[in-house]
Design an enzyme around this catalytic site. Structure first.
Site, PDB file in Angstrom:
ATOM      1  N   LYS A  95       0.850  -1.197   0.000  1.00 17.12           N
ATOM      2  CA  LYS A  95       0.000   0.000   0.000  1.00 17.12           C
ATOM      3  C   LYS A  95       0.885   1.246   0.000  1.00 17.12           C
ATOM      4  O   LYS A  95       2.009   1.217   0.552  1.00 17.12           O
ATOM      5  CB  LYS A  95      -0.897   0.022   1.254  1.00 17.12           C
ATOM      6  CG  LYS A  95      -1.810  -1.186   1.381  1.00 17.12           C
ATOM      7  CD  LYS A  95      -2.960  -1.125   0.390  1.00 17.12           C
ATOM      8  CE  LYS A  95      -3.846  -2.358   0.515  1.00 17.12           C
ATOM      9  NZ  LYS A  95      -4.383  -2.814  -0.783  1.00 17.12           N
ATOM     10  N   VAL A  96       0.365   2.321  -0.562  1.00 14.18           N
ATOM     11  CA  VAL A  96       1.155   3.558  -0.664  1.00 14.18           C
ATOM     12  C   VAL A  96       1.657   4.008   0.708  1.00 14.18           C
ATOM     13  O   VAL A  96       2.791   4.472   0.850  1.00 14.18           O
ATOM     14  CB  VAL A  96       0.304   4.677  -1.307  1.00 14.18           C
ATOM     15  CG1 VAL A  96       1.094   5.980  -1.407  1.00 14.18           C
ATOM     16  CG2 VAL A  96      -0.177   4.244  -2.689  1.00 14.18           C
ATOM     17  N   TYR A 193       6.749  -1.653  -7.312  1.00 10.47           N
ATOM     18  CA  TYR A 193       5.681  -2.308  -8.084  1.00 10.47           C
ATOM     19  C   TYR A 193       5.864  -2.015  -9.578  1.00 10.47           C
ATOM     20  O   TYR A 193       5.792  -2.916 -10.417  1.00 10.47           O
ATOM     21  CB  TYR A 193       4.320  -1.808  -7.596  1.00 10.47           C
ATOM     22  CG  TYR A 193       3.135  -2.396  -8.325  1.00 10.47           C
ATOM     23  CD1 TYR A 193       2.703  -3.694  -8.053  1.00 10.47           C
ATOM     24  CD2 TYR A 193       2.447  -1.663  -9.293  1.00 10.47           C
ATOM     25  CE1 TYR A 193       1.613  -4.235  -8.722  1.00 10.47           C
ATOM     26  CE2 TYR A 193       1.360  -2.194  -9.967  1.00 10.47           C
ATOM     27  CZ  TYR A 193       0.937  -3.483  -9.680  1.00 10.47           C
ATOM     28  OH  TYR A 193      -0.145  -4.022 -10.352  1.00 10.47           O
TER      29      TYR A 193
HETATM   30  P1  NAP Z   1      -5.597  -9.046  -5.237  1.00  9.77           P
HETATM   31  O1  NAP Z   1      -7.064  -8.889  -5.076  1.00  9.77           O
HETATM   32  O2  NAP Z   1      -4.695  -8.626  -4.147  1.00  9.77           O
HETATM   33  O3  NAP Z   1      -5.324 -10.568  -5.623  1.00  9.77           O
HETATM   34  C1  NAP Z   1      -4.016 -11.030  -5.818  1.00  9.77           C
HETATM   35  C2  NAP Z   1      -4.045 -12.536  -5.937  1.00  9.77           C
HETATM   36  O4  NAP Z   1      -2.700 -13.000  -6.118  1.00  9.77           O
HETATM   37  C3  NAP Z   1      -4.585 -13.215  -4.664  1.00  9.77           C
HETATM   38  O5  NAP Z   1      -5.291 -14.357  -5.038  1.00  9.77           O
HETATM   39  C4  NAP Z   1      -3.283 -13.592  -3.950  1.00  9.77           C
HETATM   40  O6  NAP Z   1      -3.432 -14.700  -3.078  1.00  9.77           O
HETATM   41  C5  NAP Z   1      -2.454 -13.991  -5.146  1.00  9.77           C
HETATM   42  N1  NAP Z   1      -1.034 -14.132  -4.825  1.00  9.77           N
HETATM   43  C6  NAP Z   1      -0.203 -13.227  -4.262  1.00  9.77           C
HETATM   44  N2  NAP Z   1       1.011 -13.782  -4.094  1.00  9.77           N
HETATM   45  C7  NAP Z   1       0.928 -15.058  -4.554  1.00  9.77           C
HETATM   46  C8  NAP Z   1       1.840 -16.141  -4.635  1.00  9.77           C
HETATM   47  N3  NAP Z   1       3.104 -16.045  -4.191  1.00  9.77           N
HETATM   48  N4  NAP Z   1       1.428 -17.307  -5.186  1.00  9.77           N
HETATM   49  C9  NAP Z   1       0.169 -17.428  -5.631  1.00  9.77           C
HETATM   50  N5  NAP Z   1      -0.751 -16.462  -5.548  1.00  9.77           N
HETATM   51  C10 NAP Z   1      -0.365 -15.278  -5.013  1.00  9.77           C
HETATM   52  O7  NAP Z   1      -5.087  -8.248  -6.533  1.00  9.77           O
HETATM   53  P2  NAP Z   1      -5.769  -7.981  -7.955  1.00  9.77           P
HETATM   54  O8  NAP Z   1      -6.105  -6.554  -8.007  1.00  9.77           O
HETATM   55  O9  NAP Z   1      -6.796  -9.001  -8.248  1.00  9.77           O
HETATM   56  O10 NAP Z   1      -4.508  -8.201  -8.887  1.00  9.77           O
HETATM   57  C11 NAP Z   1      -4.381  -9.248  -9.812  1.00  9.77           C
HETATM   58  C12 NAP Z   1      -3.271  -8.894 -10.811  1.00  9.77           C
HETATM   59  O11 NAP Z   1      -3.646  -7.712 -11.516  1.00  9.77           O
HETATM   60  C13 NAP Z   1      -1.940  -8.562 -10.142  1.00  9.77           C
HETATM   61  O12 NAP Z   1      -0.889  -9.072 -10.936  1.00  9.77           O
HETATM   62  C14 NAP Z   1      -1.914  -7.042 -10.136  1.00  9.77           C
HETATM   63  O13 NAP Z   1      -0.616  -6.540 -10.081  1.00  9.77           O
HETATM   64  C15 NAP Z   1      -2.601  -6.754 -11.457  1.00  9.77           C
HETATM   65  N6  NAP Z   1      -3.173  -5.402 -11.550  1.00  9.77           N
HETATM   66  C16 NAP Z   1      -4.188  -5.009 -10.743  1.00  9.77           C
HETATM   67  C17 NAP Z   1      -4.747  -3.753 -10.887  1.00  9.77           C
HETATM   68  C18 NAP Z   1      -5.891  -3.270 -10.054  1.00  9.77           C
HETATM   69  O14 NAP Z   1      -6.331  -2.109 -10.229  1.00  9.77           O
HETATM   70  N7  NAP Z   1      -6.444  -4.087  -9.169  1.00  9.77           N
HETATM   71  C19 NAP Z   1      -4.220  -2.875 -11.863  1.00  9.77           C
HETATM   72  C20 NAP Z   1      -3.185  -3.311 -12.672  1.00  9.77           C
HETATM   73  C21 NAP Z   1      -2.682  -4.579 -12.523  1.00  9.77           C
HETATM   74  P3  NAP Z   1      -3.700 -14.477  -1.468  1.00  9.77           P
HETATM   75  O15 NAP Z   1      -5.186 -14.291  -1.308  1.00  9.77           O
HETATM   76  O16 NAP Z   1      -3.187 -15.764  -0.897  1.00  9.77           O
HETATM   77  O17 NAP Z   1      -2.914 -13.273  -1.048  1.00  9.77           O
END
Ligand code: NAP
Length: 276
Positions: A95-96, A193
């Site tokens: 987080k920021v 990030y």
């Molecule tokens: P999220 O809600 O925090 O979900 C992240 C997922 O990744 C969770 O299921 C987490 O599992 C899993 N994870 C983290 N570390 C892991 C590991 N070592 N092995 C396996 N699973 C792991 O985030 P999100 O927003 O859905 O993000 C999904 C992707 O989109 C990410 O790559 C993120 O960088 C990218 N993204 C998101 C946004 C946005 O606005 N949300 C924008 C641009 C890109 P746990 O529940 O166990 O932690």
């Protein structure tokens, strides 16, 4: 061995990955694996989709753990003889306002987002079947972080000849530079990030090139994308897209039809190729 097509989504117990699994269950003709590092969080997520009348399967996967990645690889090889669709979605972001020292944030973020994703690719790309689709979920943060790099670094990250080893060296150097507090002097932007996602985007460009060189006849398409700003635990409730909307571009790339010859090796958002 099953001849059913198979799709795997990393980090899919919640957020965008969960929504990608939901969409694939509806649109992909085959088995869809929801994966999670924590089996109980994973099984809970599977149960939620079952309540919606969908039938994802589950496999444990922690992308930080090589043994876990290899166990999935062996399972896929044995049960399906390979893999048809891979969505590298798992990722983390501090987080920021998090006060963890920047060098620690850099190490931890790069470990999962870049090195973990790369390890999944190293193990699973060799078992991708012909006409396979690979989607690496990066971020527009990779483009803005690229803009914040020195000219020299930008040139390296935009190069059409950079190798995977050279990229790994640069990502490792970033972490080392943060530990010595010289990262800004060395031309890096102040975002762990963002740099980790530069790694994911550039890795995708390199991997697509390697597929062209080594497996041209297999028609595998591999791309990086940004899902948009999505309401998840990572981005928070103010974000503009729902998780289902965030899943649209990754799912579009995962389901590119078999007669498509592109996009390949591109970075997309809103289903549109972006310049790098
Ligand atoms: P999220 O809600 O925090 O979900 C992240 C997922 O990744 C969770 O299921 C987490 O599992 C899993 N994870 C983290 N570390 C892991 C590991 N070592 N092995 C396996 N699973 C792991 O985030 P999100 O927003 O859905 O993000 C999904 C992707 O989109 C990410 O790559 C993120 O960088 C990218 N993204 C998101 C946004 C946005 O606005 N949300 C924008 C641009 C890109 P746990 O529940 O166990 O932690």
């Amino acid at each position: 061995m099953s001849s059913v097509p198979v799709a795997v989504v990393t980090g899919s117990n919640k957020g965008i990955g969960f929504a990608i699994v939901r969409a694939l269950c509806k649109q992909f003709q085959g088995d869809v694996y929801l994966t999670a590092r924590d089996p109980s969080r994973g099984q809970e997520a599977v149960a939620k989709l079952q309540e919606e009348g969908l039938h994802p399967l589950f496999h444990q996967l922690d992308i930080d753990d090589l043994q876990s990645i290899r166990a999935l690889r062996d399972f896929l090889k044995e049960k399906y003889g390979g893999l048809n669709v891979l969505v590298n979605n798992a990722g983390i972001a501090f987080k920021v306002r998090d006060t963890t020292p920047f060098a620690t944030q850099a190490e931890v973020t790069l470990k999962t987002n870049f090195f973990g994703t790369r390890n999944v690719c190293t193990e699973l790309l060799p078992i991708m079947k012909p006409y396979g689709r690979v989607v690496n979920v990066s971020s527009m943060a990779s483009s803005s972080a690229l803009g914040g790099c020195s000219r020299e670094l930008q040139q390296k990250f935009r190069s059409d000849t950079i190798t995977e080893d050279e990229l790994v060296e640069l990502m490792t150097k970033f972490v080392e530079d943060t530990k010595k507090s010289v990262h800004e002097k060395e031309g890096w932007p102040n975002t762990a990030y963002g740099v980790s996602k530069i790694g994911v985007t550039v890795l995708s460009r390199i991997q697509a090139r390697m597929l062209n060189e080594k497996r041209k006849g297999d028609h595998i398409l591999l791309n990086a994308c940004c899902p948009g700003w999505v309401r998840t635990d990572m981005a928070g409730p103010q974000a503009t897209k729902s998780p289902d909307e965030g899943a649209e571009t990754p799912v579009y790339l995962a389901l590119l039809p078999s007669d498509a010859d592109g996009p390949h090796g591109q970075f997309l958002s809103n289903k549109t190729i972006r310049s790098w």
